[in-house]
Design a protein around this motif. Structure first.
Motif, PDB file in Angstrom:
ATOM      1  N   GLU A 152      20.206  31.733  12.474  1.00 11.35           N
ATOM      2  CA  GLU A 152      20.847  32.246  13.690  1.00 11.35           C
ATOM      3  C   GLU A 152      22.350  32.452  13.515  1.00 11.35           C
ATOM      4  N   GLU A 153      22.925  31.964  12.395  1.00  7.16           N
ATOM      5  CA  GLU A 153      24.351  32.136  12.145  1.00  7.16           C
ATOM      6  C   GLU A 153      24.643  33.127  11.023  1.00  7.16           C
ATOM      7  N   ARG A 202      20.424  39.295  11.738  1.00  6.33           N
ATOM      8  CA  ARG A 202      19.388  38.453  11.147  1.00  6.33           C
ATOM      9  C   ARG A 202      18.196  39.267  10.640  1.00  6.33           C
ATOM     10  N   ARG A 205      27.356  35.862  10.916  1.00  5.90           N
ATOM     11  CA  ARG A 205      28.774  35.499  10.806  1.00  5.90           C
ATOM     12  C   ARG A 205      29.242  35.447   9.350  1.00  5.90           C
TER      13      ARG A 205
END
Length: 293
Positions: A172-173, A200, A176
């Protein structure tokens, strides 16, 4: 293969996510416990056997150089009051570092993660070197162990142009961070391509590069021809170019933990992690957290 004895630390950013405190001093001097972030990186390099170090800082900003320079008046005060131990970690750096150089990054260079390498070109010369992002930290029982592994891989494999530190992040990150696509038929952990900040559902993996690299001096011929991406000179673009002409390895972090301190939340998390493992501070911090959480 030449011994890797030079290290370059990128510390030329403006630290906008730490404003207003970074009006007064660079983000890399924001402390993790009693030492600034950047001191841990210098200590890590020295522990890995890299004793010629250049810190590339923002033009016109001399606070990092001032921090790492001796202060006779302060040292005399500490000696008089039997408090010399407070500066022992800096004395060890002054003793172990063969070269500790401070290089202002010219404002004429483009913004981006690769520009500090261009600023340090005369320091690097034609030798392989370690490149570090100033706000990435590695937590391990014996500092420098993981970096030694990266250097060893670089020196043992022929035609290796870069060995990069990598770590998984939560899916989910991943938007970034960068996302690595590995070669299916290459060497173990050989990089095919690195993608920047993909959603993603488009990212080839949840494995990302972080700020520890062992780099061939061939990087300069790549950077001379590299075009800007979104107005920036990205180091990941250079990694991709080196992966096409030679071998790029993404070595997973082992027996260690990667921490980024690039924003206040993650800086605070780093302080807790270092604090909880500190022999003097840890027990009291655990009591405090148990009482207040």
């Amino acid at each position: 293969m030449a011994r890797v004895k030079k290290g370059v630390i990128a510390a030329a950013g403006r630290g906008t996510r730490f404003l207003p405190v970074t009006k007064a001093y660079p983000k890399e001097l924001v402390p993790i416990l009693e030492k600034p972030n950047i001191q841990y990186l210098v200590e890590e390099l020295l522990a890995a056997g890299v004793n010629e170090i250049a810190i590339v800082h923002r033009h016109g900003n001399n606070q990092i150089k001032r921090y790492f320079s001796p202060n006779p008046e302060l040292e005399e005060y500490l000696k008089t009051n039997q408090k010399e131990a407070f500066l022992e970690s800096l004395r060890l750096i002054w003793k172990k570092a063969r070269v500790l150089k401070f290089i202002p990054q010219s404002p004429k260079l483009p913004y981006g993660s690769a520009s500090p390498i261009l600023a340090a070109k005369s320091f690097i010369g034609k030798e392989p070197f370690v490149f570090m992002y100033g706000d990435d930290m590695v937590v391990e029982k014996k500092p420098g162990t993981y970096l030694k592994d990266l250097i060893k891989i670089f020196q043992q494999q022929s035609n290796v142009k870069v060995v990069a530190a990598v770590s998984p992040v939560p899916w989910e990150e991943i938007d970034r961070y960068s996302s690595i696509k590995y070669k299916k038929d290459g060497l173990p952990n050989q990089i095919d391509k690195v993608f920047e900040k993909l959603p993603r559902d488009q990212a080839p993996s949840n494995v990302t590069l972080f700020g520890r690299f062992v780099v061939s001096p061939e990087i300069f011929s790549v950077l001379q021809k590299q075009t800007l991406s979104k107005g920036e000179l990205f180091f990941t673009d250079a990694v991709n170019a080196l992966a096409q002409t030679g071998i790029a390895i993404g070595q997973p972090v082992k027996d260690a933990q990667w921490l980024t301190t690039g924003d206040p939340l993650r800086w605070l998390e780093a302080n807790f992690i270092f604090g909880l493992s500190h022999p003097q501070i840890g027990p009291e911090l655990k009591k405090f957290l148990k009482k207040n959480l």
